[in-house]
Enzyme design. Structure first.
Site, PDB file in Angstrom:
ATOM      1  N   ASP A  71       0.863  -1.181   0.000  1.00 55.48           N
ATOM      2  CA  ASP A  71       0.000   0.000   0.000  1.00 55.48           C
ATOM      3  C   ASP A  71       0.895   1.226   0.000  1.00 55.48           C
ATOM      4  O   ASP A  71       1.631   1.465   0.964  1.00 55.48           O
ATOM      5  CB  ASP A  71      -0.910   0.000   1.226  1.00 55.48           C
ATOM      6  CG  ASP A  71      -1.808   1.233   1.274  1.00 55.48           C
ATOM      7  OD1 ASP A  71      -2.513   1.485   0.290  1.00 55.48           O
ATOM      8  OD2 ASP A  71      -1.785   1.944   2.301  1.00 55.48           O
ATOM      9  N   GLU A  91      -1.607  -1.427  -5.868  1.00 60.64           N
ATOM     10  CA  GLU A  91      -2.887  -0.806  -6.199  1.00 60.64           C
ATOM     11  C   GLU A  91      -2.716   0.123  -7.387  1.00 60.64           C
ATOM     12  O   GLU A  91      -1.688   0.783  -7.522  1.00 60.64           O
ATOM     13  CB  GLU A  91      -3.400  -0.021  -4.990  1.00 60.64           C
ATOM     14  CG  GLU A  91      -4.859   0.355  -5.056  1.00 60.64           C
ATOM     15  CD  GLU A  91      -5.357   0.971  -3.761  1.00 60.64           C
ATOM     16  OE1 GLU A  91      -6.574   1.126  -3.612  1.00 60.64           O
ATOM     17  OE2 GLU A  91      -4.519   1.289  -2.893  1.00 60.64           O
ATOM     18  N   CYS A 104     -12.312  -4.976   6.272  1.00 57.17           N
ATOM     19  CA  CYS A 104     -11.628  -5.670   7.368  1.00 57.17           C
ATOM     20  C   CYS A 104     -10.931  -6.910   6.805  1.00 57.17           C
ATOM     21  O   CYS A 104     -11.582  -7.771   6.202  1.00 57.17           O
ATOM     22  CB  CYS A 104     -12.618  -6.070   8.456  1.00 57.17           C
ATOM     23  SG  CYS A 104     -11.879  -7.066   9.792  1.00 57.17           S
ATOM     24  N   CYS A 107     -12.417 -10.319   8.841  1.00 57.89           N
ATOM     25  CA  CYS A 107     -13.749 -10.897   8.612  1.00 57.89           C
ATOM     26  C   CYS A 107     -14.372 -10.484   7.283  1.00 57.89           C
ATOM     27  O   CYS A 107     -15.388 -11.044   6.880  1.00 57.89           O
ATOM     28  CB  CYS A 107     -14.687 -10.512   9.754  1.00 57.89           C
ATOM     29  SG  CYS A 107     -15.109  -8.744   9.799  1.00 57.89           S
ATOM     30  N   CYS A 136     -15.886  -7.181  14.532  1.00 59.39           N
ATOM     31  CA  CYS A 136     -15.485  -8.548  14.881  1.00 59.39           C
ATOM     32  C   CYS A 136     -14.426  -8.568  15.969  1.00 59.39           C
ATOM     33  O   CYS A 136     -14.038  -9.641  16.453  1.00 59.39           O
ATOM     34  CB  CYS A 136     -14.980  -9.288  13.649  1.00 59.39           C
ATOM     35  SG  CYS A 136     -13.376  -8.677  13.030  1.00 59.39           S
ATOM     36  N   ASP A 168      -2.969   1.255   7.186  1.00 56.50           N
ATOM     37  CA  ASP A 168      -2.140   0.937   6.024  1.00 56.50           C
ATOM     38  C   ASP A 168      -1.813  -0.549   5.939  1.00 56.50           C
ATOM     39  O   ASP A 168      -1.807  -1.132   4.847  1.00 56.50           O
ATOM     40  CB  ASP A 168      -0.855   1.771   6.063  1.00 56.50           C
ATOM     41  CG  ASP A 168      -1.129   3.261   5.994  1.00 56.50           C
ATOM     42  OD1 ASP A 168      -2.143   3.635   5.371  1.00 56.50           O
ATOM     43  OD2 ASP A 168      -0.341   4.051   6.543  1.00 56.50           O
TER      44      ASP A 168
END
Length: 368
Positions: free
Chosen positions: A188, A272, A325, A328, A346, A353
């Protein structure tokens, strides 16, 4: 399996006053031929509606040399002039294929000073490089060896805004892929940290422009006080260019080290697809985004992965990596830039990051 690629090796050199004068004259002639050919092609396309080929431009160049006004074109090597026409032809090809904008005229002050020589216009023998029309070999600083048995196909001479001379030698090189590994990493890109990895590691952003901002501001103030057209202004402009060159050199060196390490340690690297062009429209972040140079880092990752048998995957720019997330899979409604740490329903606690990097890795591996 080893592969043979075309690779450019760039070196700094120090010309004699006579060589510098001849090369400066060549740069000027290259720019003139490019601009004149562009003008003629534009006129033919606008008034007559037909496209001009490279062969027609080359024939026109021969006629220009026979005129009294442009007879000085005969004083420099003809090869860089022909190469300028080939570059113009490539620019028009990209334009008509809708890959680029309409070719622009080369500016005397802003355009890159360069000239390209093909095999018929230079001699490379016993570690010495001699260009056509020059009085002797160039004083090149061979900071690294060329591939064994290298036979350069083209040589490009350039001079940057800081007054430094460079020669770029294109030749074939055999590159062997790295040993396979099972490691995969998601990355990232950021500003505070140049890159955050899915392993939890954060690669520091040196912020080279920020580190030299005082020197840069001082050089810019000094330039603004000088009278336009004066010798003092020319010296101040050179001093400013040297500060910029120092920033760019240090940034490039750091990016090379980071990207080489990522490619060596991982079989698959997932990044990305960032729209840097849109990001720099945010005036609060534009300077920091440009200093991070994410596009240059991606470019390095692309060609190094191709060279060394690694895989580079790119995740869609609209993928909600920060709001998802990684434990989860729950999607948060919003995630402002100011939120650096958050806790999911969760119970998983996330560093913004690191969580994004983990999601980028998972998405990349799922889509390949």
């Amino acid at each position: 399996m080893a592969q043979t690629v075309k690779r450019a090796f760039k070196f700094r050199f120090y010309p004699t006053p006579e060589q510098a004068e001849e090369l400066a004259r060549t740069f000027g002639c290259v720019r003139l031929v490019y601009n004149k050919a562009l003008e003629e092609r534009t006129r033919a396309y606008t008034l007559q509606g037909h496209k001009t080929s490279y062969v027609q431009s080359s024939a026109a160049l021969t006629q220009w040399k026979k005129t009294d006004d442009l007879a000085f074109l005969n004083e420099v090597s003809s090869v860089p002039l022909q190469q300028a026409l080939r570059h113009l032809q490539a620019a028009f090809t990209n334009f008509f294929a809708k890959r680029a904008k309409y070719p622009a005229f080369k500016s005397r002050k802003k355009s890159r000073l360069s000239a390209e020589y093909t095999r018929s216009a230079f001699k490379y023998r016993n570690g010495q490089l001699t260009l056509a029309k020059l009085d002797g070999p160039l004083n090149v600083v061979w900071s690294r060896p060329l591939p064994e048995g290298a036979e350069p196909s083209t040589v490009t001479v350039s001079k940057d805004a800081a007054g430094r001379w460079f020669v770029s030698i294109l030749c074939e090189d055999t590159i062997r892929p790295l040993d396979p590994t099972t490691n995969s990493v998601g990355m990232d890109a950021g500003i505070t940290a140049l890159a955050t990895l899915s392993t939890g590691e954060k690669i520091v952003n040196p912020q080279h422009e920020r580190a030299d901002r005082k020197k840069l501001a001082k050089a810019q103030r000094n330039l603004s006080r000088k009278e336009k057209g004066s010798a003092n202004r020319a010296r101040a402009k050179l001093a400013l260019a040297r500060v910029y060159a120092r920033i760019a050199d240090r940034r490039r060196d750091h990016l090379h080290k980071v990207t080489t390490r990522l490619v060596r340690e991982n079989q698959t690297v997932v990044i990305e697809d960032l729209t840097v062009r849109n990001m720099v429209k945010n005036h609060s972040l534009a300077r920091a985004v440009c200093d991070a140079s994410w596009r240059q880092m991606r470019s390095m990752l692309e060609y190094k992965a191709a060279w060394y048998g690694r895989e580079l995957l790119v995740v869609d720019r609209f993928f909600p990596s920060s709001k998802l997330c990684s434990a989860c899979g729950a999607l948060q409604r919003s995630m402002p830039l100011g939120v650096r740490d958050w806790v999911c329903a969760c119970g998983a606690a996330h560093d913004r990051d690191v969580n994004a990097a983990k999601n980028i890795l998972a998405a990349g591996l799922a889509e390949r």
